[in-house]
Design an enzyme around this catalytic site. Structure first.
Site, short mmCIF file in Angstrom:
data_model
loop_
_atom_site.label_atom_id
_atom_site.label_comp_id
_atom_site.label_asym_id
_atom_site.label_seq_id
_atom_site.Cartn_x
_atom_site.Cartn_y
_atom_site.Cartn_z
N ARG A 1 22.54 4.02 44.67
CA ARG A 1 21.81 4.80 44.52
C ARG A 1 20.40 5.11 45.31
NH1 ARG A 1 21.55 5.50 37.97
NH2 ARG A 1 23.70 6.72 37.76
N GLU B 1 14.14 0.34 29.55
CA GLU B 1 13.86 0.64 30.86
C GLU B 1 12.30 0.19 30.84
OE1 GLU B 1 12.69 4.67 33.58
OE2 GLU B 1 14.12 4.72 31.90
#
Length: 471
Positions: free
Chosen positions: A299, A437
């Site tokens: 990514r 996260e």
């Protein structure tokens, strides 16, 4: 970037501690996948739990996610002809992380991924039969629920939390985390729906699962100026205040500069193209109709390649068979994107090239060359032959705008393998845990596709259990 520069000062005891009227065993901050997993895990281990969610509803980023969950399941993968192992998974994560993720944290996530998957199944979450690979996942080990993408996880965990009498309060914006006179984290102070200040206290501990800061473009810009001008696909409440509140009481922040991007909505658009779900089903092209990077690159590699393009704009091309292979939710969103002009549909490549102002002959040569690569199992850009399995031949064709948008933040609070938050010296802060996260040692410089939910759910489950047992 020096993390302490985000705050003017670090204050271990920012407010005078006083007993709160509301007392729970465990306080969870954040109602996404990590927070709900933590709340359920703590409750099933005998704790009285309250969950505080800043938004109007629970779900967070997970609710909008593609739903991919990575785990090594030798039995199911062997039946599908997939060779995999926990050792390979760990190796790929560490290589992808470029030395910025913690090996022990990585090993813990990988080891706990399958037990957590079985835990989810035991609660009624049903998964599709096939094992696939998420965009940027680098291996076929992704499981996907039958329920629409990430929503399935949220609904199952929410139902379980309510059955276990977890108290859930939405529109609860956390303002401060405090420690008692002995240094243990005890209280959370927040603003309720009426903007009135409230305080809850935890006997055993507090679990921070409030997500990253991907929706706070001002903070993103301070940390990574080149990314601060991009859009974001984050849940609007993911703005990082809880992370910074933890830093105020001594928590260590790491890897804040590592920010991940995915194809998002163009500036003048209204919807986000989601045609990049399966790396074997699409190609990435530039404005000249040419491929410029292999679709199964990391990514971070794809992010950097797109940001180098003129106007920082790429395009994603799939055919009708590819779109039909995606979830019903993605198919529905694609119809909306077509109506909004963010995805173009055409019966021929000439038609979509004309509508997108892309050179038709160049686009046709690109697609022909790619289809030949599928047949020959050799891609000049280096795409893995295992992903060269679907030609682009079935009309109608779909092409979507694919600029980069902030997808998630990889840095955050430093934790240990028990999900305990660490201070600047590397010691656990008594009574403080974190998952998802908001933490920063799992992925390093790049997050493998499908690892976001794995991290959130595995460490959420661990944090809930360990905090409840007050280990």
């Amino acid at each position: 970037m020096r993390t302490k520069s985000l705050l003017t000062a670090v204050c271990i005891f920012c407010s005078t501690y006083s007993f709160a009227e509301e007392l729970f065993d465990v306080v969870v901050v954040g109602g996404g996948a990590a927070g709900l997993a933590a709340a359920v895990s703590a409750a099933e281990n005998g704790s009285k739990v309250i969950l505080l969610e800043k938004g109007l509803r629970v779900g967070g980023n997970a609710y909008f996610s593609g739903g991919y969950y990575n785990a090594v399941d030798p039995e199911l993968q062997k039946k599908a002809g997939i060779q995999d192992s926990e050792e390979l998974f760990v190796k790929q994560m560490l290589e992808s992380g470029a030395g910025k993720n913690d090996p022990e944290i990585v090993k813990t996530m990988v080891k706990e991924a399958l037990p957590t998957l079985k835990w989810l199944k035991s609660k009624g979450l049903k998964f599709q039969e096939g094992i696939t690979e998420s965009f940027g996942g680098e291996w076929r080990r992704s499981f996907k629920p039958i329920s629409p993408d990430g929503q399935g996880y949220i609904q199952v965990l929410l139902n379980d939390a309510l059955k276990r009498n977890v108290e859930i309060r939405t529109s609860a914006a956390v303002q401060e985390i405090t420690r008692d006179n002995k240094g243990k984290v005890r209280q959370v102070r927040y603003l309720d729906k009426k903007k009135e200040r409230q305080t809850v206290e935890a006997r055993k501990g507090i679990i921070l699962a409030a997500g990253g800061f991907g929706a706070n473009l001002e903070l993103v810009g301070k940390i990574s100026p080149d990314l601060g001008t991009l859009g974001t696909d984050n849940f609007v409440k993911n703005t990082g205040e809880v992370m910074l509140s933890a830093q105020k009481i001594g928590a260590k922040l790491v890897n804040l500069e590592e920010i991940e991007c995915l194809p998002g909505a163009r500036e003048e658009g209204t919807t986000r193209s989601r045609l990049h779900g399966d790396t074997s089903r699409f190609i990435l092209i530039n404005a000249k109709g040419k491929r410029f990077i292999r679709e199964d690159a990391s990514r971070s590699q794809i992010r950097d390649a797109v940001l180098r393009l003129p106007k920082k704009m790429a395009f994603i091309l799939v055919d009708s068979e590819g779109l039909r292979s995606y979830s019903k939710l993605v198919q529905r969103d694609t119809i909306r994107s077509i109506e909004a002009g963010d995805v173009i549909m055409g019966d021929t490549l000439d038609e979509i090239a004309e509508k997108m102002n892309i050179p038709a002959e160049s686009l046709k040569r690109t697609v022909t060359a790619y289809n030949e690569s599928v047949v020959n199992q050799i891609d000049p850009l280096g795409k893995d032959p295992k992903k060269l399995i679907h030609s682009l031949k079935a009309p109608p064709f779909y092409i979507g705008f694919a600029p980069m948008a902030i997808h998630n933040t990889l840095g955050g609070l430093a934790i240990d393998t028990r999900a305990r938050v660490l201070d600047e010296k590397g010691s656990p802060i008594p009574g403080l845990y974190a998952a998802g996260e908001i933490t920063g040692l799992t992925h390093g410089a790049n997050r493998l596709g499908g690892n976001g939910l794995t991290e959130a759910l595995t460490f959420g489950r661990l944090a809930g259990r360990n905090c409840s047992q007050n280990d």
